[in-house]
Motif scaffolding. Structure first.
Motif: not given
Length: 442
Positions: A286-304
């Motif tokens: 959940g932290v990773v998801k929140g950080q990516v979204e805070s940084g302007g990213g989304s699922a499309a950023t590519g984290w797995d």
């Protein structure tokens, strides 16, 4: 070395600056008063920290329990929650009716466990088979008093950025990634070896910063900063020294992006290619998801998320809900804590934040495999299935009274030293100096 109760509390403040319980709330509160009802309202305060996945549950509990209202506070990190908790313990007031505590400072809490209610007086014995046995044991003090209801445990897998892996010519399929790292035989040596390959191919860092990698390396050992019988276990510990040498070599090879813990440039480092891998106990998803979204990213950023972890099974983190003796409504607070940690609610917390259940019935619940916003973010990864596998063989390490002080205030600065160019031997000695200053000589 064992510290006195007074010393432990002072160091903590200074060093850190039933399945069917559908929320009846039927027993009387502290002082023998009437049960909460619309005619006898009771406000319960709750303090949690980080991403525990409980926020959406409070309104449901209020609706099912006329007269109960919940005032919730969430503190950003476990370290700050520790400071808040011990400051209020020392003051003798201010703790919430339900107060979350974290694995890293559980040892310090046990030094002052008499300041928390024995939940056996409020129904704990009726639900004591709810949790994996070691989770319940951790929440039980030396006098046999159950002072905490377990929420999550922290089995760990590996988060990775598919786009960055592809750019480096590495596989991106999560099964192939697990095999790349060695599957069941994955080792830290292999992890750093692959990091050097990635660095040579891209010129970029492999992981975000040395501190979290170090925490993971320590937490998976049979004994960490303390022996299982409570003795300090740092100076002269060859297992710690060997892992520190690996970490130091990795930092010297440019594998660390030297990020600030819990910041990452407000999440931008997760989206701008600063690093390609990240150690992920379940609660960190959940932290990773929140950080990516805070940084302007989304699922499309590519984290797995891959079913593999260097060095084998590892538990990092996990928490408990306690009812401090400061509470004026211990029965109602205990009822709430029991409901929040029931298997159904643990499943929902997992769906919200990736926190893997400590309740055995929840660990095999089919709902853990259902799609959610979190699974979608990680490329539809079967997060529950992966974490269930990663939890096999996990047994939580004994945490001594100053474990979190050592992790955050001793090795935290030393790991940062590595990231700023200090050689491994000097950084290790710096850690020992801090250990003597903050723990041994206190």
């Amino acid at each position: 070395m064992k510290l006195s109760r007074r010393t432990t509390v002072a160091a903590a403040v200074a060093g850190a600056a039933a399945f069917s319980l559908i929320a009846t709330g039927c027993a009387s509160g502290g002082g023998g008063g009437d049960a909460a009802s619309s005619d006898n309202p009771v406000e319960l305060t709750v303090t949690t920290f980080g991403s525990m996945g409980l926020d959406d549950l409070y309104a449901e509990y209020e609706a099912a329990n006329p007269g109960i209202t919940i005032k919730a506070t969430n503190i950003d990190t476990g370290g700050n929650a520790r400071t808040d908790t011990f400051t209020k313990l020392a003051a003798g007031s201010g703790l919430s009716d339900v107060t979350a505590i974290e694995e890293g400072w559980l040892g310090s809490i046990m030094e002052v466990s008499d300041q928390f209610n024995d939940l056996s007086d409020y129904g704990a014995t009726d639900i004591s088979d709810r949790w994996v046995d070691w989770k319940l044991k951790q929440g039980t003090d030396a006098d046999g008093r159950i002072i905490g209801y377990g929420t999550d445990i922290g089995p760990s897998g590996l988060c990775y950025d598919k786009e960055l892996f592809a750019a480096a010519g590495l596989p991106t399929d999560r099964a192939e990634v697990a095999a790349l790292f060695g599957g069941d035989d994955a080792s830290w040596e292999k992890y750093f070896e692959l990091g050097k390959q990635y660095k040579a191919a891209t010129g970029k860092a492999w992981y975000d910063q040395s501190g979290f990698v170090w925490n993971s390396m320590v937490n998976q050992l049979p004994e960490g900063y303390y022996t299982s019988d409570g003795e300090l276990n740092v100076d002269g510990n060859s297992e710690l020294e060997d892992r520190w040498a690996l970490l130091a070599d990795g930092a010297a090879s440019g594998l660390s992006a030297a990020q600030t813990q819990w910041d990452w440039g407000k999440g931008k480092a997760f989206v701008d290619g600063s690093f390609a891998t990240f150690v992920c106990p379940g609660w960190m998803l959940g932290v990773v998801k929140g950080q990516v979204e805070s940084g302007g990213g989304s699922a499309a950023t590519g984290w797995d998320f891959a079913d593999v972890f260097p060095g084998g099974p590892a538990n990092w983190g996990g928490s408990w809900l306690t009812v401090p003796t400061q509470s004026e409504h211990p029965q109602e607070a205990a009822d709430l804590a029991a409901w929040l940690t029931a298997p159904e609610q643990q499943v929902r917390a997992f769906q919200a934040a990736g926190v893997f259940p400590s309740a055995t019935e929840a660990q095999s619940a089919p709902e853990l495999s259902e799609p959610s916003d979190l699974t979608a973010f990680f490329g539809d990864a079967p997060l529950g299935e992966i974490l269930a596998k990663r939890s096999q063989g996990v047994v939580a390490q004994y945490k001594g009274p100053d474990d979190s002080v050592i992790q955050e205030n001793v090795f935290g600065p030393a790991a940062k030293d590595l990231d700023t160019g200090v050689d491994g031997a000097t950084a290790w000695q710096n850690a020992l100096d801090l250990l003597n200053q903050l723990v041994v000589n206190q």
